[in-house]
Design an enzyme around this catalytic site. Sequence first.
Site, PDB file in Angstrom:
ATOM      1  N   GLN A  20       0.824  -1.222   0.000  1.00  0.00           N
ATOM      2  CA  GLN A  20       0.000   0.000   0.000  1.00  0.00           C
ATOM      3  C   GLN A  20       0.847   1.256   0.000  1.00  0.00           C
ATOM      4  O   GLN A  20       0.353   2.371  -0.175  1.00  0.00           O
ATOM      5  CB  GLN A  20      -0.940  -0.011   1.212  1.00  0.00           C
ATOM      6  CG  GLN A  20      -0.236   0.077   2.557  1.00  0.00           C
ATOM      7  CD  GLN A  20      -1.125  -0.182   3.748  1.00  0.00           C
ATOM      8  OE1 GLN A  20      -1.653  -1.263   3.888  1.00  0.00           O
ATOM      9  NE2 GLN A  20      -1.316   0.828   4.598  1.00  0.00           N
ATOM     10  N   CYS A  26      -5.192   0.283   3.656  1.00  0.00           N
ATOM     11  CA  CYS A  26      -5.319  -1.161   3.932  1.00  0.00           C
ATOM     12  C   CYS A  26      -6.735  -1.647   3.687  1.00  0.00           C
ATOM     13  O   CYS A  26      -6.954  -2.764   3.219  1.00  0.00           O
ATOM     14  CB  CYS A  26      -4.916  -1.436   5.376  1.00  0.00           C
ATOM     15  SG  CYS A  26      -5.851  -0.494   6.587  1.00  0.00           S
ATOM     16  N   HIS A 162      -6.288  -1.673  11.568  1.00  0.00           N
ATOM     17  CA  HIS A 162      -5.683  -2.197  10.332  1.00  0.00           C
ATOM     18  C   HIS A 162      -6.617  -3.245   9.725  1.00  0.00           C
ATOM     19  O   HIS A 162      -7.240  -4.009  10.448  1.00  0.00           O
ATOM     20  CB  HIS A 162      -4.314  -2.833  10.650  1.00  0.00           C
ATOM     21  CG  HIS A 162      -3.485  -3.129   9.437  1.00  0.00           C
ATOM     22  ND1 HIS A 162      -3.442  -2.304   8.330  1.00  0.00           N
ATOM     23  CD2 HIS A 162      -2.653  -4.156   9.164  1.00  0.00           C
ATOM     24  CE1 HIS A 162      -2.632  -2.813   7.423  1.00  0.00           C
ATOM     25  NE2 HIS A 162      -2.126  -3.914   7.902  1.00  0.00           N
TER      26      HIS A 162
END
Lengths: 215, 226
Positions: A20, A26, A162
């Site tokens: 990324q 993410c 995340h």
Amino acid sequence: APPPEWDWRSKGAVTKVKDQGMCGSCWAFSVTGNVEGQWFLKEGTLLSLSEQELLDCDKVDKACLGGLPSNAYTAIMTLGGLETEDDYSYQGHLQACSFSAKKARVYINDSVELSQNEQKLAAWLAKKGPISVAINAFGMQFYRHGISHPLRPLCSPWLIDHAVLLVGYGNRSGIPFWAIKNSWGTDWGEEGYYYLHRGSGACGVNTMASSAVVN
Amino acid sequence: APPRQAADAQAREAAYPELLGPARFALEMYNRGRAAGRRAALGAVRGRVRRAGHGSLFSLKATLEEPPCNDPTVCQLPVSKKTLLCSFEVLDELGKHMLLRRDCGPVDTKVTDDRNETLSSVLPLLNKDPLPQDFSVKMASVFKEFVTTYNRTYETKEEAEWRMSVFSNNMVRAQKIQALDRGTAQYGITKFSDLTEEEFRTIYLNPLLRENRGKKMRLAKSVSDH
């Protein structure tokens, strides 16, 4: 009961590990990884799909400043599908939306939230494909290899920050784990993968499991 | 060893004037990158010092006064002035300082190091007594290897020094995480080892997820239900 272990990588349902870059995207990688798996299971073709389309065209989420998988599924349905990585390649920063419905190669019909029971999640994964999840990334800055199992107070399921993709599960020397595809490149973790303890709700792995639906 | 030498190898309470240099350096590192009005000020300082390599290792306890914040672009909610209790490890070698550890928390909840014996026992780099010779030389060579491995380039010498102190601090953080992990994971140097925790969180993570205000999705049937 689900099979004792499963790994969609060995069944061709997972594309290569992506990166990324310096961007909090993410959420887009977690969703494209899930849709790639769903499309593979439905159509038998593995296509690498575009995260940049979600960064640029999903107006509800915030590109590099973050987003939610549930919004991303809705954006894909609203837009009319996802282009491939080749057609709409990743830049790692927000651009003007240049999605073309003509170029969309996959579509989804719906999205679902999955059980928080890890046994049921394993059964669902083995039957239905890789799962988008969100976790607390405690310690991942320095993770190198092995099965991570932080103390619960250090990796609170309330501090999710995340999004990643469950691609399999199993046991290593008797320790149950989830095999997790991350989006920080192959020069992080175990060739881009993270292994997290399974069965203890480690780092909130079971709290935001979801998937697209392709009819 | 004669008592004097043994005594030197042990940490001793350091006099206040002796502490000021390392404490000011630690504060400078803490305030790095902050605008003038946002910088913390040094409050009380006490600490211990022991011989380390060619220099001295200062273990400081200091209070920092964080200024109030009313700027919504900096802090989502207004924050009143607050006091932090910090533990710093500063290596002073041949007049050069290096921040090896920084651990700050609100005064009331800060667990003092003394009670964290388990943690300090796992930080071999900092807790051998006396510290291994040329500790900073060792750290410098490890950092150099990191720079080569991950092809890092820093614009200025100051930036490189700053990144090395971040790297060194992260080595200690990784060791603490390692000590507290119940699995088989190994933690250590990764491509993110020269980023502060704040930088890593800001750049790579996605705190929006914890609000989870996204569209409510219907619950999938369990596979066994099919």
